[in-house]
Design an enzyme around this catalytic site. Sequence first.
Site, PDB file in Angstrom:
ATOM      1  N   SER A 205     -36.358  -9.911  12.084  1.00  0.00           N
ATOM      2  CA  SER A 205     -36.368  -8.562  12.666  1.00  0.00           C
ATOM      3  C   SER A 205     -35.255  -8.437  13.695  1.00  0.00           C
ATOM      4  CB  SER A 205     -37.742  -8.288  13.293  1.00  0.00           C
ATOM      5  OG  SER A 205     -37.863  -6.930  13.649  1.00  0.00           O
ATOM      6  N   ASN A 206     -35.319  -7.453  14.546  1.00  0.00           N
ATOM      7  CA  ASN A 206     -34.318  -7.301  15.610  1.00  0.00           C
ATOM      8  C   ASN A 206     -34.978  -6.699  16.840  1.00  0.00           C
ATOM      9  OD1 ASN A 206     -34.120  -4.311  15.436  1.00  0.00           O
ATOM     10  ND2 ASN A 206     -33.443  -4.829  13.371  1.00  0.00           N
ATOM     11  N   ALA A 207     -34.183  -6.499  17.883  1.00  0.00           N
ATOM     12  CA  ALA A 207     -34.757  -6.144  19.196  1.00  0.00           C
ATOM     13  C   ALA A 207     -35.017  -4.642  19.374  1.00  0.00           C
ATOM     14  CB  ALA A 207     -33.823  -6.632  20.306  1.00  0.00           C
ATOM     15  N   SER A 208     -34.809  -3.845  18.324  1.00  0.00           N
ATOM     16  CA  SER A 208     -35.027  -2.399  18.491  1.00  0.00           C
ATOM     17  C   SER A 208     -36.494  -2.113  18.812  1.00  0.00           C
ATOM     18  CB  SER A 208     -34.634  -1.679  17.190  1.00  0.00           C
ATOM     19  OG  SER A 208     -35.162  -0.376  17.189  1.00  0.00           O
ATOM     20  N   ALA A 272     -33.065   0.607  13.127  1.00  0.00           N
ATOM     21  CA  ALA A 272     -32.216  -0.591  13.070  1.00  0.00           C
ATOM     22  C   ALA A 272     -32.664  -1.376  11.843  1.00  0.00           C
ATOM     23  CB  ALA A 272     -32.382  -1.407  14.349  1.00  0.00           C
TER      24      ALA A 272
END
Length: 395
Positions: A205-208, A272
Amino acid sequence: MNGARILLGVTGGIAAYKAAALTSTLVQRGALVDVVMTAEAERFVAPLTFAALTGRPVFGSLWDAPERIPHVRLVRENAVVLVAPATANALAKLAHGIADDLLTAAVLAARIPVILAPAMNDAMYANPATQANLATLRARGYGIVDPEAGFLAERERGIGRLASEERLLEALARTLERSRALAGKRVVVTAGPTRERFDPVRFVSNASTGAMGIAIAREAAARGAAVTLLLGPTLLEPPAGVAVWRFESARELLDLALEHAVGADVTVATAAVADWRPATVAAHKRKKGADVLEEPMLRNPDVLAELGARKGATFLVGFAAETDDHRANARVKLRAKHLDAIAVNDVAGERGFGVGRNALTLLWGDDGERDLGEGEKPELAARLWDALEARFACS
Ligand code: CTP
């Protein structure tokens, strides 16, 4: 102001008398004003004054209205709430969701725009507690008409005087106009990260957090649009009054986007989206085993490019998360994905993902460019819609 429906909240400060003068001006300009007073406000000005000025009943306690839920009716029937003066105590209650009287209950139930005009002693205004409450309220999208410097009730000069009537009228007019800016438009916003599963307990995943997209959806709804928010995994609350569909992976987002965004008037893609996903999703938790894990990753669909290929009359807005060479990279995406505009989002350093502040630049066409500056995400969302409205009005 002619025919405008305004809910005026009056709280208990010396400046309450100025709310009577404001009411008179609003009525003279053709507005229909419902006045709600707190018990403390009634110690400064008699409800009869407002009743006489508006020719309508004045609301005080939650309990003396003939119906059971006046707070909800009042914010459904009016187009905007203005609390003037808003005391430090009222701001503190509103910032914390306390709803122990008719006014605070009405504001908590409001899906219409709310404007707060603080007025108090300068030390109370400067107190970090008040400033923190104002910052919270501002970040939630409340309009704040800052107090002015001048002669205070204590016979001293300082910052804390209720904003002038002219500024209050201007804020009301601007907010009312803004609340109709997207009326009749169907807006779709994508927001948040994706999760690409790797095994039952792990994902890429990512930090969004989806904060920017949520702010954009909230602002579109406040401007009168019918808004659908496609929201990824985040703990943030989606805005009230917006249709929400949840996705986890890029492919789930693609399905939702093709269903909801094709044919919308405006689509803003802030999600994102992961560009790759693990090639296989293990049925059981993967064991440590090898020192080096080699996992092939497959390209995900580009949701926005798919929408760009089918966009028809939809005004399609992308976001570009960039850490370097922002404009040039974003312009490549603008063209390649057939977008009408792209907002460049600097995700290097302290801005962008997971923080309250952001900085955006909007790009369109071959060389169209507008710097939206830096600010809290709700503030930037308002500036983004101002800029977008000007663009799709002329496209
Ligand atoms: N986007 C998308 N689907 C993807 C990747 C991105 O819909 N698989 C959308 C995002 O929602 C955003 C825009 O495309 O509106 C740009 O996303 P960004 O991550 O900045 O760029 P990418 O196109 O993924 O390009 P790169 O990662 O190479 O910078």
